[in-house]
Design a protein around this motif. Sequence first.
Motif, PDB file in Angstrom:
ATOM      1  N   PHE A  32      -4.095   2.090   0.775  1.00 40.23           N
ATOM      2  CA  PHE A  32      -4.045   2.569  -0.660  1.00 40.23           C
ATOM      3  C   PHE A  32      -5.183   2.173  -1.547  1.00 40.23           C
ATOM      4  CE2 PHE A  32      -2.638   0.413  -4.639  1.00 40.23           C
ATOM      5  CZ  PHE A  32      -2.183   1.878  -5.248  1.00 40.23           C
ATOM      6  N   ILE A  33      -5.674   0.698  -1.098  1.00 37.32           N
ATOM      7  CA  ILE A  33      -7.065   0.284  -1.892  1.00 37.32           C
ATOM      8  C   ILE A  33      -8.050   1.013  -1.784  1.00 37.32           C
ATOM      9  CG2 ILE A  33      -8.371  -1.874  -1.784  1.00 37.32           C
ATOM     10  CD1 ILE A  33      -5.917  -3.400  -0.786  1.00 37.32           C
ATOM     11  N   HIS A  34      -8.365   1.394  -0.445  1.00 35.35           N
ATOM     12  CA  HIS A  34      -9.364   2.424  -0.155  1.00 35.35           C
ATOM     13  C   HIS A  34      -9.561   3.703  -0.970  1.00 35.35           C
ATOM     14  CE1 HIS A  34     -12.698   4.285   2.396  1.00 35.35           C
ATOM     15  NE2 HIS A  34     -11.877   5.352   2.475  1.00 35.35           N
ATOM     16  N   LYS A  36      -7.891   4.359  -4.062  1.00 37.46           N
ATOM     17  CA  LYS A  36      -8.267   3.997  -5.283  1.00 37.46           C
ATOM     18  C   LYS A  36      -9.409   3.484  -5.584  1.00 37.46           C
ATOM     19  CE  LYS A  36      -5.600   2.753  -8.346  1.00 37.46           C
ATOM     20  NZ  LYS A  36      -4.948   1.972  -9.434  1.00 37.46           N
ATOM     21  N   GLY A  37      -9.946   2.658  -4.570  1.00 30.95           N
ATOM     22  CA  GLY A  37     -11.467   2.239  -4.769  1.00 30.95           C
ATOM     23  C   GLY A  37     -11.100   0.691  -5.049  1.00 30.95           C
ATOM     24  N   ALA A  38     -10.232   0.312  -5.881  1.00 31.07           N
ATOM     25  CA  ALA A  38      -9.736  -1.132  -6.079  1.00 31.07           C
ATOM     26  C   ALA A  38      -8.551  -1.015  -6.671  1.00 31.07           C
ATOM     27  CB  ALA A  38     -10.748  -1.555  -7.079  1.00 31.07           C
ATOM     28  N   ALA A  39      -7.745  -2.292  -6.591  1.00 32.89           N
ATOM     29  CA  ALA A  39      -6.553  -2.377  -7.060  1.00 32.89           C
ATOM     30  C   ALA A  39      -6.007  -3.564  -7.214  1.00 32.89           C
ATOM     31  CB  ALA A  39      -5.440  -1.620  -6.068  1.00 32.89           C
ATOM     32  N   THR A  40      -5.099  -3.648  -8.313  1.00 31.87           N
ATOM     33  CA  THR A  40      -4.533  -5.332  -8.597  1.00 31.87           C
ATOM     34  C   THR A  40      -3.135  -5.369  -7.610  1.00 31.87           C
ATOM     35  OG1 THR A  40      -2.820  -4.320 -10.034  1.00 31.87           O
ATOM     36  CG2 THR A  40      -5.184  -5.200 -11.179  1.00 31.87           C
ATOM     37  N   VAL A  41      -2.852  -6.879  -7.409  1.00 33.79           N
ATOM     38  CA  VAL A  41      -1.798  -6.957  -6.540  1.00 33.79           C
ATOM     39  C   VAL A  41      -0.656  -6.388  -7.171  1.00 33.79           C
ATOM     40  CG1 VAL A  41      -0.442  -8.867  -5.840  1.00 33.79           C
ATOM     41  CG2 VAL A  41      -2.957  -9.190  -5.910  1.00 33.79           C
ATOM     42  N   ALA A  82     -11.756  -2.711  -0.882  1.00 33.25           N
ATOM     43  CA  ALA A  82     -11.822  -2.514   0.599  1.00 33.25           C
ATOM     44  C   ALA A  82     -13.320  -2.959   0.807  1.00 33.25           C
ATOM     45  CB  ALA A  82     -11.471  -1.196   1.123  1.00 33.25           C
ATOM     46  N   SER A  83     -13.499  -3.834   1.750  1.00 30.98           N
ATOM     47  CA  SER A  83     -14.755  -4.301   2.295  1.00 30.98           C
ATOM     48  C   SER A  83     -15.593  -3.199   3.063  1.00 30.98           C
ATOM     49  CB  SER A  83     -14.802  -5.532   3.138  1.00 30.98           C
ATOM     50  OG  SER A  83     -14.279  -5.418   4.288  1.00 30.98           O
ATOM     51  N   PRO A  84     -16.882  -3.422   2.781  1.00 33.25           N
ATOM     52  CA  PRO A  84     -17.689  -2.446   3.670  1.00 33.25           C
ATOM     53  C   PRO A  84     -17.304  -2.463   5.302  1.00 33.25           C
ATOM     54  CG  PRO A  84     -19.308  -3.742   2.456  1.00 33.25           C
ATOM     55  CD  PRO A  84     -17.715  -4.457   2.406  1.00 33.25           C
TER      56      PRO A  84
END
Length: 91
Positions: A32-34, A36-41, A82-84
């Motif tokens: 999900f985070i990947h 969206k690129g970024a997400a809140t809790v 998501a981290s590299p």
Amino acid sequence: MQKQLPNFTELKKGAGVLNALDHPLRMQMLKFIHKKGAATVTEIFIAVRTEQSVVSGQLRILREAGLVTTRRQENTSTILSASPRWKGYMS
């Protein structure tokens, strides 16, 4: 020729990543985070339909494994991306 043993610290770090990836909820959250690129809790716990406290605990494991990064934006929830390291697994 004598083989050099792997560095214990690196082995332990790798085991932590594998442990973090070996859980269906954490994988769902990472995807999900990947996506969206970024997400809140809040966005994450709504998307995975799980209590906020459970999501926060699972995010801690992902953060400790280096699979997500966090940042705060003013007084809002932590933004996760998501981290590299994780992006390398998605390739």
